[in-house]
Design a protein around this motif. Sequence first.
Motif, mmCIF file in Angstrom:
data_model
loop_
_atom_site.group_PDB
_atom_site.id
_atom_site.type_symbol
_atom_site.label_atom_id
_atom_site.label_comp_id
_atom_site.label_asym_id
_atom_site.label_seq_id
_atom_site.Cartn_x
_atom_site.Cartn_y
_atom_site.Cartn_z
ATOM 1 N N TYR A 1 3.626 10.785 1.232
ATOM 2 C CA TYR A 1 3.431 10.697 2.679
ATOM 3 C C TYR A 1 2.280 9.747 3.016
ATOM 4 O O TYR A 1 1.367 9.549 2.239
ATOM 5 N N HIS A 2 2.393 9.146 4.218
ATOM 6 C CA HIS A 2 1.527 8.028 4.609
ATOM 7 C C HIS A 2 1.008 8.184 6.035
ATOM 8 O O HIS A 2 1.550 8.946 6.817
ATOM 9 N N ARG A 3 -0.030 7.386 6.322
ATOM 10 C CA ARG A 3 -0.351 7.165 7.726
ATOM 11 C C ARG A 3 0.712 6.233 8.300
ATOM 12 O O ARG A 3 1.298 5.428 7.570
ATOM 13 N N SER B 1 0.347 3.644 9.912
ATOM 14 C CA SER B 1 -0.039 2.235 9.794
ATOM 15 C C SER B 1 0.054 1.705 8.362
ATOM 16 O O SER B 1 -0.196 0.531 8.117
ATOM 17 N N CYS B 2 0.381 2.563 7.413
ATOM 18 C CA CYS B 2 0.415 2.138 6.006
ATOM 19 C C CYS B 2 1.432 1.012 5.789
ATOM 20 O O CYS B 2 2.460 0.954 6.450
ATOM 21 N N ARG B 3 1.133 0.144 4.804
ATOM 22 C CA ARG B 3 2.073 -0.952 4.542
ATOM 23 C C ARG B 3 3.382 -0.467 3.937
ATOM 24 O O ARG B 3 4.362 -1.214 3.874
ATOM 25 N N TYR B 4 3.421 0.776 3.492
ATOM 26 C CA TYR B 4 4.666 1.306 2.931
ATOM 27 C C TYR B 4 5.549 1.978 3.975
ATOM 28 O O TYR B 4 6.617 2.480 3.653
ATOM 29 N N THR B 5 5.118 2.029 5.206
ATOM 30 C CA THR B 5 5.979 2.620 6.235
ATOM 31 C C THR B 5 6.677 1.502 7.011
ATOM 32 O O THR B 5 6.233 0.356 7.004
ATOM 33 N N ALA C 1 0.032 12.653 -1.261
ATOM 34 C CA ALA C 1 -0.618 11.706 -0.349
ATOM 35 C C ALA C 1 -0.626 10.315 -0.982
ATOM 36 O O ALA C 1 -0.892 10.173 -2.172
ATOM 37 N N CYS C 2 -0.318 9.312 -0.183
ATOM 38 C CA CYS C 2 -0.326 7.927 -0.656
ATOM 39 C C CYS C 2 -1.753 7.535 -1.049
ATOM 40 O O CYS C 2 -2.705 7.859 -0.357
ATOM 41 N N LYS C 3 -1.882 6.838 -2.157
ATOM 42 C CA LYS C 3 -3.220 6.462 -2.625
ATOM 43 C C LYS C 3 -3.723 5.207 -1.914
ATOM 44 O O LYS C 3 -4.911 4.883 -1.983
ATOM 45 N N VAL C 4 -2.835 4.508 -1.225
ATOM 46 C CA VAL C 4 -3.255 3.295 -0.512
ATOM 47 C C VAL C 4 -3.843 3.644 0.864
ATOM 48 O O VAL C 4 -4.955 3.255 1.187
ATOM 49 N N CYS C 5 -3.099 4.415 1.656
ATOM 50 C CA CYS C 5 -3.577 4.685 3.020
ATOM 51 C C CYS C 5 -4.354 6.001 3.113
ATOM 52 O O CYS C 5 -4.975 6.262 4.152
ATOM 53 N N LYS C 6 -4.354 6.803 2.073
ATOM 54 C CA LYS C 6 -5.110 8.055 2.030
ATOM 55 C C LYS C 6 -4.982 8.871 3.326
ATOM 56 O O LYS C 6 -5.961 9.046 4.038
HETATM 57 ZN ZN LIG Z 1 0.498 4.895 2.381
#
Ligand SMILES: [Zn+2]
Length: 218
Positions: free
Chosen positions: A185-187, A189-193, A212-217
């Motif tokens: 799961y992501h925010r 605004s994450c680049r993966y959404t 939780a996504c490790k990029v957008c935390k």
């Molecule tokens: Zn993310």
Amino acid sequence: MKYALIALLVIIILLGIFTCPQKSSIAPEIYKVVRIVDGDTFIAHIDARDVRIRLIGVDTPESVHPNKEVEHFALEASAFLKELLEGEEVFFIYDQNNSATNHKDRYERVLAYTYRARDSLFVNAEIIRQGYGHAYSRYPFTRLEEFLKLERDARHQKLGLWAETDEYPAISDSLVWFNAGSNKYHRQSCRYTSDKSLSMSKNEAIAKDFQACKVCKP
Ligand SMILES: [Zn+2]
């Protein structure tokens, strides 16, 4: 463009009627609303029985779950459905995605798009449009895109559930986004959404063991 949309809508409605297993004629059957259970569930009188109807594609905060506290905005959502349907008659359209279970969920509730008989108000959509519930993306249904758009618009306008109050300053921040087939799961605004990503509450994501996504935390 407008006429194309209307034509499409008519086709969708007709398809819904023709694919409904119990109906053989075009005119939908009208049923009496017996009582409202909560923001997304009510009881209708069908063939001399009281049948529990779950509005498909929409989820409102819980008010009657035996093991949970009453959630923020649950009572408002329940009151809103009363305002729309108490003392009214309705007709239903079913979604082909649920035909395998005869349009029932695992609690034996009938899953239906519900329309108020006197003015054909599309109740499922109206709840989301006015911010009393969100598009329920956990199970597939044909009108998901339409409902997600209504939800986005309600959020932008900070209607109902999405309004900020002193007590609930950031309820919309507690939503997270995920992609079909993934358990991250992501925010938003994450680049993966993307536009195709779906939302749910962070609590729901944690309960479902999503990571939780490790990029957008988020
Ligand atoms: Zn993310």
